[in-house]
Scaffold this active site. Structure first.
Site, PDB file in Angstrom:
ATOM      1  N   GLY A  22       0.980  -1.311  -0.156  1.00  0.00           N
ATOM      2  CA  GLY A  22      -0.092   0.205  -0.041  1.00  0.00           C
ATOM      3  C   GLY A  22       0.885   1.279   0.059  1.00  0.00           C
ATOM      4  O   GLY A  22       0.595   2.100   0.698  1.00  0.00           O
ATOM      5  N   ALA A  23       1.722   1.123  -0.709  1.00  0.00           N
ATOM      6  CA  ALA A  23       3.002   2.238  -0.683  1.00  0.00           C
ATOM      7  C   ALA A  23       2.644   3.249  -1.709  1.00  0.00           C
ATOM      8  O   ALA A  23       3.234   4.296  -1.760  1.00  0.00           O
ATOM      9  CB  ALA A  23       4.329   1.781  -1.183  1.00  0.00           C
ATOM     10  N   SER A  49      -0.119   5.328  -1.533  1.00  0.00           N
ATOM     11  CA  SER A  49      -0.778   6.493  -0.941  1.00  0.00           C
ATOM     12  C   SER A  49      -0.778   6.628   0.385  1.00  0.00           C
ATOM     13  O   SER A  49      -0.203   5.572   1.328  1.00  0.00           O
ATOM     14  CB  SER A  49      -2.226   6.131  -1.390  1.00  0.00           C
ATOM     15  OG  SER A  49      -3.166   6.954  -0.750  1.00  0.00           O
ATOM     16  N   GLY A  50      -0.988   7.581   1.348  1.00  0.00           N
ATOM     17  CA  GLY A  50      -1.233   7.608   2.766  1.00  0.00           C
ATOM     18  C   GLY A  50      -0.119   7.218   3.638  1.00  0.00           C
ATOM     19  O   GLY A  50       1.102   7.613   3.482  1.00  0.00           O
ATOM     20  N   GLY A  96       1.330   4.313   3.950  1.00  0.00           N
ATOM     21  CA  GLY A  96       2.433   3.454   3.222  1.00  0.00           C
ATOM     22  C   GLY A  96       3.543   4.106   2.375  1.00  0.00           C
ATOM     23  O   GLY A  96       4.488   3.876   2.520  1.00  0.00           O
ATOM     24  N   SER A 108      -5.355  -0.656  13.689  1.00  0.00           N
ATOM     25  CA  SER A 108      -6.034   0.434  14.012  1.00  0.00           C
ATOM     26  C   SER A 108      -6.631   0.383  15.420  1.00  0.00           C
ATOM     27  O   SER A 108      -6.950  -0.491  15.972  1.00  0.00           O
ATOM     28  CB  SER A 108      -7.308   0.557  12.898  1.00  0.00           C
ATOM     29  OG  SER A 108      -8.493   1.687  13.289  1.00  0.00           O
ATOM     30  N   TYR A 129     -14.761  -4.166   9.149  1.00  0.00           N
ATOM     31  CA  TYR A 129     -13.522  -3.169   9.427  1.00  0.00           C
ATOM     32  C   TYR A 129     -12.843  -3.384  10.809  1.00  0.00           C
ATOM     33  O   TYR A 129     -11.548  -3.878  11.002  1.00  0.00           O
ATOM     34  CB  TYR A 129     -13.617  -1.874   9.144  1.00  0.00           C
ATOM     35  CG  TYR A 129     -12.240  -0.916   9.389  1.00  0.00           C
ATOM     36  CD1 TYR A 129     -11.252  -1.152   8.435  1.00  0.00           C
ATOM     37  CD2 TYR A 129     -11.995  -0.202  10.534  1.00  0.00           C
ATOM     38  CE1 TYR A 129     -10.242  -0.302   8.469  1.00  0.00           C
ATOM     39  CE2 TYR A 129     -10.771   0.443  10.557  1.00  0.00           C
ATOM     40  CZ  TYR A 129      -9.707   0.408   9.599  1.00  0.00           C
ATOM     41  OH  TYR A 129      -8.660   1.097   9.591  1.00  0.00           O
TER      42      TYR A 129
HETATM   43  N1  LIG Z   1      -6.209   6.732   7.789  1.00  0.00           N
HETATM   44  C1  LIG Z   1      -6.472   6.340   8.890  1.00  0.00           C
HETATM   45  O1  LIG Z   1      -7.021   7.241   9.675  1.00  0.00           O
HETATM   46  C2  LIG Z   1      -6.199   5.323   9.646  1.00  0.00           C
HETATM   47  C3  LIG Z   1      -6.344   4.846  10.956  1.00  0.00           C
HETATM   48  C4  LIG Z   1      -6.074   3.696  11.218  1.00  0.00           C
HETATM   49  C5  LIG Z   1      -5.525   2.616  10.623  1.00  0.00           C
HETATM   50  N2  LIG Z   1      -5.283   2.829   9.263  1.00  0.00           N
HETATM   51  C6  LIG Z   1      -4.932   1.800   8.294  1.00  0.00           C
HETATM   52  O2  LIG Z   1      -3.741   2.315   7.641  1.00  0.00           O
HETATM   53  C7  LIG Z   1      -3.472   1.315   6.324  1.00  0.00           C
HETATM   54  C8  LIG Z   1      -3.488   2.258   5.170  1.00  0.00           C
HETATM   55  O3  LIG Z   1      -4.301   3.217   4.919  1.00  0.00           O
HETATM   56  P1  LIG Z   1      -4.258   4.603   4.436  1.00  0.00           P
HETATM   57  O4  LIG Z   1      -5.196   5.273   5.458  1.00  0.00           O
HETATM   58  O5  LIG Z   1      -2.926   4.993   4.164  1.00  0.00           O
HETATM   59  O6  LIG Z   1      -5.314   4.484   3.244  1.00  0.00           O
HETATM   60  P2  LIG Z   1      -4.974   4.783   1.715  1.00  0.00           P
HETATM   61  O7  LIG Z   1      -4.479   6.297   1.393  1.00  0.00           O
HETATM   62  O8  LIG Z   1      -6.277   4.410   0.992  1.00  0.00           O
HETATM   63  O9  LIG Z   1      -3.889   3.670   1.413  1.00  0.00           O
HETATM   64  C9  LIG Z   1      -4.118   2.493   1.003  1.00  0.00           C
HETATM   65  C10 LIG Z   1      -3.227   1.856   0.170  1.00  0.00           C
HETATM   66  O10 LIG Z   1      -3.610   0.417   0.052  1.00  0.00           O
HETATM   67  C11 LIG Z   1      -3.233   0.158  -1.406  1.00  0.00           C
HETATM   68  N3  LIG Z   1      -4.370  -0.781  -1.785  1.00  0.00           N
HETATM   69  C12 LIG Z   1      -5.825  -0.817  -1.644  1.00  0.00           C
HETATM   70  N4  LIG Z   1      -6.256  -1.863  -2.213  1.00  0.00           N
HETATM   71  C13 LIG Z   1      -5.230  -2.923  -2.708  1.00  0.00           C
HETATM   72  C14 LIG Z   1      -5.156  -3.988  -3.323  1.00  0.00           C
HETATM   73  N5  LIG Z   1      -6.177  -4.698  -3.650  1.00  0.00           N
HETATM   74  N6  LIG Z   1      -4.020  -4.461  -3.486  1.00  0.00           N
HETATM   75  C15 LIG Z   1      -2.945  -3.805  -3.413  1.00  0.00           C
HETATM   76  N7  LIG Z   1      -2.743  -2.460  -2.686  1.00  0.00           N
HETATM   77  C16 LIG Z   1      -3.917  -2.079  -2.425  1.00  0.00           C
HETATM   78  C17 LIG Z   1      -3.695   1.518  -2.033  1.00  0.00           C
HETATM   79  O11 LIG Z   1      -3.309   1.396  -3.442  1.00  0.00           O
HETATM   80  P3  LIG Z   1      -3.986   2.600  -4.338  1.00  0.00           P
HETATM   81  O12 LIG Z   1      -3.071   3.646  -4.313  1.00  0.00           O
HETATM   82  O13 LIG Z   1      -3.656   1.703  -5.663  1.00  0.00           O
HETATM   83  O14 LIG Z   1      -5.303   2.630  -4.204  1.00  0.00           O
HETATM   84  C18 LIG Z   1      -3.077   2.568  -1.151  1.00  0.00           C
HETATM   85  O15 LIG Z   1      -1.735   2.546  -1.512  1.00  0.00           O
HETATM   86  C19 LIG Z   1      -4.843   0.448   6.568  1.00  0.00           C
HETATM   87  O16 LIG Z   1      -4.296  -0.712   7.074  1.00  0.00           O
HETATM   88  C20 LIG Z   1      -5.681   1.256   7.668  1.00  0.00           C
HETATM   89  O17 LIG Z   1      -6.714   0.342   7.990  1.00  0.00           O
HETATM   90  C21 LIG Z   1      -5.593   3.937   8.626  1.00  0.00           C
END
Ligand SMILES: NC(=O)c1ccc[n+]([C@@H]2O[C@H](COP(=O)([O-])OP(=O)(O)OC[C@H]3O[C@@H](n4cnc5c(N)ncnc54)[C@H](OP(=O)(O)O)[C@@H]3O)[C@@H](O)[C@H]2O)c1
Length: 290
Positions: free
Chosen positions: A17-18, A20-21, A23, A146, A171
């Site tokens: 997940g590198a 975006s966000g 990662g 999370s 989730y």
């Molecule tokens: N944001 C928060 O507040 C928060 C809070 C607690 C925990 N988290 C955890 O943090 C982690 C990262 O989330 P984020 O907030 O950074 O979200 P994000 O910006 O949506 O990033 C998600 C990443 O996962 C990739 N991804 C999604 N589906 C995929 C698939 N089928 N195969 C390969 N890669 C895939 C995305 O790729 P694309 O670029 O191709 O879409 C993106 O790089 C998650 O595990 C989430 O549960 C987030």
């Protein structure tokens, strides 16, 4: 004057997940520390763009992309094979790719997407790379979970939410599964020199949930965004867990803001963790159904 080698020089790190966000910020942080980076991305163009961006931002040229749709078990297996062909060492694995879906989606393997991506992909990829990690010890696994783990339950009677899908419950279940997986794996890796910890990154301004938020989150997220942490802040503890000498040898812990915290009471139930492990092995095709 000789400069000290960067902390992660010569260490191969894989981040899922590198693109975006959290990662992407984690990968950038590790690149800045001099690591050899492998970014897992599902979209080739986004993957290449992220490589270029990280190289430009950090001056570290040793960044490559590994293509995989982590919601597909065949794709996870191909990616693990491809990694092995190019690398005989893996020092850090950061399982991070995940998401939230307000409505039920089914993967190519016929599994509910939240469970498949947020939990089973961590489980399968890690198991497929475990011998490489063991051979590279000291090595570290970091699982991004999370705070939602706190209210999670493992619905063994309906793991895939076939009866009545609820996005938040799916989730929360997946994020509790991340913690249970972390603790069980830590027990299994005792004495191997491979540590595994999990982390709550905080509430972070990312693309999280964007594809299918549902009406309530769609309304509230824009209002909350100014108060959220930046991706760099969200990546601080994951990068620290992956790289700091201060957590050398530390394993089987849940972290937030660089501090070991207590996770939910359920997460400490070893029988629950073993049961989830067995079911996950079956669903990921690592064991014949009983
Ligand atoms: N944001 C928060 O507040 C928060 C809070 C607690 C925990 N988290 C955890 O943090 C982690 C990262 O989330 P984020 O907030 O950074 O979200 P994000 O910006 O949506 O990033 C998600 C990443 O996962 C990739 N991804 C999604 N589906 C995929 C698939 N089928 N195969 C390969 N890669 C895939 C995305 O790729 P694309 O670029 O191709 O879409 C993106 O790089 C998650 O595990 C989430 O549960 C987030």
């Amino acid at each position: 004057v000789t400069q000290a080698a960067p902390a992660m020089a010569g260490r191969t790190c894989l981040v899922t997940g590198a693109t975006s966000g959290i990662g992407k910020a984690t990968a950038t942080g590790l690149a800045r520390l001099g690591a050899d980076l492998v970014l897992v991305a599902r979209d080739p163009a986004r993957g290449q763009a992220t490589v270029a961006e990280i190289q430009a931002a950090t001056g570290n040229p040793r960044v490559e992309v590994l293509l995989a749709d982590l919601s597909s078990q065949a794709s996870v297996r191909r990616a693990a094979e491809e990694l092995r062909r190019g690398h005989d060492r893996l020092h850090v694995l950061v399982n991070n790719a995940g998401g939230y879906w307000a409505t039920r989606h089914v993967t190519v393997d016929g599994l509910e997407l939240t469970f498949a991506l947020n939990h089973l992909a961590y489980f399968l990829l890690t198991n497929l790379l475990l011998d490489l990690l063991r051979a590279s010890a000291p090595a570290r696994i970091v699982n991004v979970t999370s705070g939602a783990q706190a209210t999670g339950r493992i619905h063994f009677d309906d793991l895939q939410f076939e009866r009545r899908y609820r996005g938040q419950a799916a989730y929360n279940q997946s994020k509790l599964a991340n913690v249970l997986f972390t603790y069980e794996l830590a027990r299994r890796l005792e004495g191997s020199g491979v540590t595994v910890n999990c982390v709550h990154p905080g509430v972070v301004r990312t693309n999280f949930g964007r594809d299918d938020m549902g009406p309530v989150m769609r309304l509230l997220t824009p209002l909350a965004r100014p108060f959220m942490r930046t991706p760099e802040q969200g990546a601080d503890t994951p990068v620290w867990l992956a790289s700091s000498s201060g957590v050398e040898g530390v394993t089987g812990r849940y972290y937030a803001r660089r501090q070991a915290r207590r996770s939910s009471g359920r997460s400490y139930d070893p029988e629950l963790a073993r049961r989830l492990w067995r079911v996950s092995e079956e669903l990921a095709g690592l064991r014949q159904p009983a």
